[in-house]
Design a protein around this motif. Structure first.
Motif, PDB file in Angstrom:
ATOM      1  N   MET A   1      -4.785  22.067 -18.709  1.00 23.74           N
ATOM      2  CA  MET A   1      -4.120  21.836 -17.566  1.00 23.74           C
ATOM      3  C   MET A   1      -2.933  22.747 -17.346  1.00 23.74           C
ATOM      4  SD  MET A   1      -1.832  19.678 -15.400  1.00 23.74           S
ATOM      5  CE  MET A   1      -0.493  20.151 -16.249  1.00 23.74           C
ATOM      6  N   PRO A   2      -2.722  23.471 -16.182  1.00 27.13           N
ATOM      7  CA  PRO A   2      -3.666  23.499 -15.039  1.00 27.13           C
ATOM      8  C   PRO A   2      -4.990  24.129 -15.051  1.00 27.13           C
ATOM      9  CG  PRO A   2      -1.566  24.128 -14.592  1.00 27.13           C
ATOM     10  CD  PRO A   2      -1.787  24.340 -16.015  1.00 27.13           C
ATOM     11  N   LEU A   3      -5.970  23.796 -14.219  1.00 24.20           N
ATOM     12  CA  LEU A   3      -7.159  24.507 -13.972  1.00 24.20           C
ATOM     13  C   LEU A   3      -7.271  24.851 -12.424  1.00 24.20           C
ATOM     14  CD1 LEU A   3     -10.111  25.112 -14.696  1.00 24.20           C
ATOM     15  CD2 LEU A   3     -10.875  22.568 -13.739  1.00 24.20           C
ATOM     16  N   VAL A   4      -7.706  26.137 -12.352  1.00 24.40           N
ATOM     17  CA  VAL A   4      -7.708  26.812 -11.143  1.00 24.40           C
ATOM     18  C   VAL A   4      -9.217  27.378 -10.801  1.00 24.40           C
ATOM     19  CG1 VAL A   4      -6.633  28.466  -9.574  1.00 24.40           C
ATOM     20  CG2 VAL A   4      -5.280  27.483 -11.223  1.00 24.40           C
ATOM     21  N   ASP A   5      -9.588  26.948  -9.539  1.00 21.73           N
ATOM     22  CA  ASP A   5     -11.021  27.391  -9.104  1.00 21.73           C
ATOM     23  C   ASP A   5     -10.605  28.184  -7.925  1.00 21.73           C
ATOM     24  OD1 ASP A   5     -12.159  26.055 -11.308  1.00 21.73           O
ATOM     25  OD2 ASP A   5     -12.598  24.420 -10.363  1.00 21.73           O
TER      26      ASP A   5
ATOM     27  N   THR B   1      -2.636  33.314 -12.759  1.00 25.18           N
ATOM     28  CA  THR B   1      -2.032  32.679 -14.028  1.00 25.18           C
ATOM     29  C   THR B   1      -0.595  32.759 -14.031  1.00 25.18           C
ATOM     30  OG1 THR B   1      -4.270  33.072 -15.073  1.00 25.18           O
ATOM     31  CG2 THR B   1      -2.262  32.630 -16.484  1.00 25.18           C
TER      32      THR B   1
ATOM     33  N   LEU C   1       1.350  30.745 -11.668  1.00 25.11           N
ATOM     34  CA  LEU C   1       1.373  29.318 -12.215  1.00 25.11           C
ATOM     35  C   LEU C   1       2.331  29.029 -13.378  1.00 25.11           C
ATOM     36  CD1 LEU C   1      -2.251  28.002 -11.786  1.00 25.11           C
ATOM     37  CD2 LEU C   1      -0.121  27.322 -10.603  1.00 25.11           C
TER      38      LEU C   1
ATOM     39  N   GLU D   1       5.450  26.663 -14.192  1.00 23.97           N
ATOM     40  CA  GLU D   1       5.017  25.405 -15.092  1.00 23.97           C
ATOM     41  C   GLU D   1       5.792  25.803 -16.532  1.00 23.97           C
ATOM     42  OE1 GLU D   1       0.803  25.733 -15.242  1.00 23.97           O
ATOM     43  OE2 GLU D   1       0.782  27.070 -16.737  1.00 23.97           O
TER      44      GLU D   1
ATOM     45  N   LEU E   1       2.758  26.490 -21.251  1.00 28.45           N
ATOM     46  CA  LEU E   1       1.523  26.022 -20.697  1.00 28.45           C
ATOM     47  C   LEU E   1       0.611  27.179 -20.576  1.00 28.45           C
ATOM     48  CD1 LEU E   1       2.409  23.025 -18.259  1.00 28.45           C
ATOM     49  CD2 LEU E   1       1.706  22.633 -20.819  1.00 28.45           C
ATOM     50  N   ARG E   2       0.989  28.287 -20.628  1.00 28.84           N
ATOM     51  CA  ARG E   2      -0.005  29.576 -20.770  1.00 28.84           C
ATOM     52  C   ARG E   2      -1.405  29.332 -21.268  1.00 28.84           C
ATOM     53  NH1 ARG E   2       0.096  34.873 -18.956  1.00 28.84           N
ATOM     54  NH2 ARG E   2       2.339  34.671 -18.566  1.00 28.84           N
ATOM     55  N   GLY E   3      -1.307  28.858 -22.473  1.00 22.62           N
ATOM     56  CA  GLY E   3      -2.587  28.696 -23.009  1.00 22.62           C
ATOM     57  C   GLY E   3      -3.539  27.734 -22.923  1.00 22.62           C
ATOM     58  N   VAL E   4      -3.030  26.687 -22.044  1.00 22.18           N
ATOM     59  CA  VAL E   4      -3.915  25.706 -21.495  1.00 22.18           C
ATOM     60  C   VAL E   4      -3.996  25.907 -19.792  1.00 22.18           C
ATOM     61  CG1 VAL E   4      -3.562  23.804 -23.257  1.00 22.18           C
ATOM     62  CG2 VAL E   4      -2.045  24.146 -21.388  1.00 22.18           C
ATOM     63  N   THR E   5      -3.772  26.903 -19.543  1.00 24.80           N
ATOM     64  CA  THR E   5      -4.105  27.346 -18.018  1.00 24.80           C
ATOM     65  C   THR E   5      -5.246  28.014 -17.937  1.00 24.80           C
ATOM     66  OG1 THR E   5      -1.404  27.440 -17.544  1.00 24.80           O
ATOM     67  CG2 THR E   5      -2.882  28.624 -15.806  1.00 24.80           C
ATOM     68  N   TRP E   6      -5.975  27.489 -17.352  1.00 24.84           N
ATOM     69  CA  TRP E   6      -7.552  28.128 -16.812  1.00 24.84           C
ATOM     70  C   TRP E   6      -7.653  28.465 -15.467  1.00 24.84           C
ATOM     71  CZ3 TRP E   6     -11.674  24.762 -20.046  1.00 24.84           C
ATOM     72  CH2 TRP E   6     -11.439  24.619 -21.143  1.00 24.84           C
ATOM     73  N   VAL E   7      -8.177  29.801 -15.413  1.00 22.29           N
ATOM     74  CA  VAL E   7      -8.445  30.067 -13.899  1.00 22.29           C
ATOM     75  C   VAL E   7      -9.828  30.765 -13.908  1.00 22.29           C
ATOM     76  CG1 VAL E   7      -7.644  31.773 -12.057  1.00 22.29           C
ATOM     77  CG2 VAL E   7      -5.801  30.852 -13.571  1.00 22.29           C
TER      78      VAL E   7
END
Lengths: 73, 73, 73, 73, 73, 73
Positions: F1-5, F26, F29, F33, F37-43
């Motif tokens: 979290m977060p997840l970005v599509d 990334t 965000l 944030e 939280l960088r490691g759990v930021t998925w794009v």
């Protein structure tokens, strides 16, 4: 807004049928929301590989869907 | 209902593993929701191109995931 | 990776059942992909309002799903 | 299959309009795919909170969409 | 096109932070795609209920994310 | 979290531009944030086939988007 995603199994519908889906679904929405929103009505076709869509745990193929369409499924 | 989407990076899992995922995830859900809902339990596999999935800003490739699986990532 | 989205109709399953779904579906995937990927296996529950999910054009309510579960649908 | 997701901003459309969308979009698809697939044609309404949908970087509210519908946007 | 969906856990970010996300992500994309596409660049915030997002099988709550943000997670 | 599509039409952007999108989005965000939280930021980049994305009922092709980018659309 609105955004519509139509999810299909690849290989079931022709390009022409997919164009018809985009047109008809857009017209359906515009008939409810009003002409003013036509320009911001987006409709997309998203296709999943044949066999990657399971129903009740069994992979559905493009061939199986075509049998179902023809009443031989 | 329910609908389950399993998002993977292309090239990490074999067709056989993807079939197993559809089966096992369906069975997991049916064990909670009851057998009566099996026929309306849909499970799909959606694959993203290798390199198009970033974690912390760095593209994750199929190769990187396999290294991670083997504890060499 | 993997990311799993479980789509449900709101009001059908309890919080406890949703927790079970997250656990069981995660375990199913980990049994195929390997323990090393557990930490990057994300499973989400996404709920749609009762009546906003149509099957064959007819809105499915939470109540209708419960009848179906009990074999009275 | 097919699965259709109609994404709307919450507060723009009434429950009756959302039911009409499910019906009309289902009928549009069935007119292309054939009656045999009606039972496996799923159409869902997914609503996003007013203000959480940005166009060109500016949040779109339900009120702004209604102005647009009435040609006063 | 492009369409961007930002998925968050409800209760972690304020309305102001969500507005900033929409603005900044739009600007990031426009800096790559060109100003001419700004009007068709849509960015949405989609929030999942706290506890409905599992990582490694354990539900992530808004509180847990805030601890993580503060380095106390 | 977060997840970005990030949803794009295939053939509009180069691999390099898609990598830039992942990086820049990334960073946008993370600037809101926090670094933790960088490691759990998925794009993720998700591409739709040219012609499968309709605006106002008309299919948008990669070529049409490039004309729009150059102000000749």
């Amino acid at each position: 807004m609105p955004l519509v995603d139509i999810h299909l199994i690849k290989g079931v519908f022709s390009d022409q049928q997919k164009r018809q889906m985009i047109e008809k679904v857009t017209d359906s929405l515009v008939s409810i929301e009003g002409e003013a929103l036509r320009g911001v009505t987006w409709v997309r076709i998203l296709e999943v590989a044949s066999g990657d869509w399971g129903i009740g745990g069994r992979p559905m193929t493009a061939e199986a869907v075509r049998h179902l369409q023809q009443g031989t499924g």
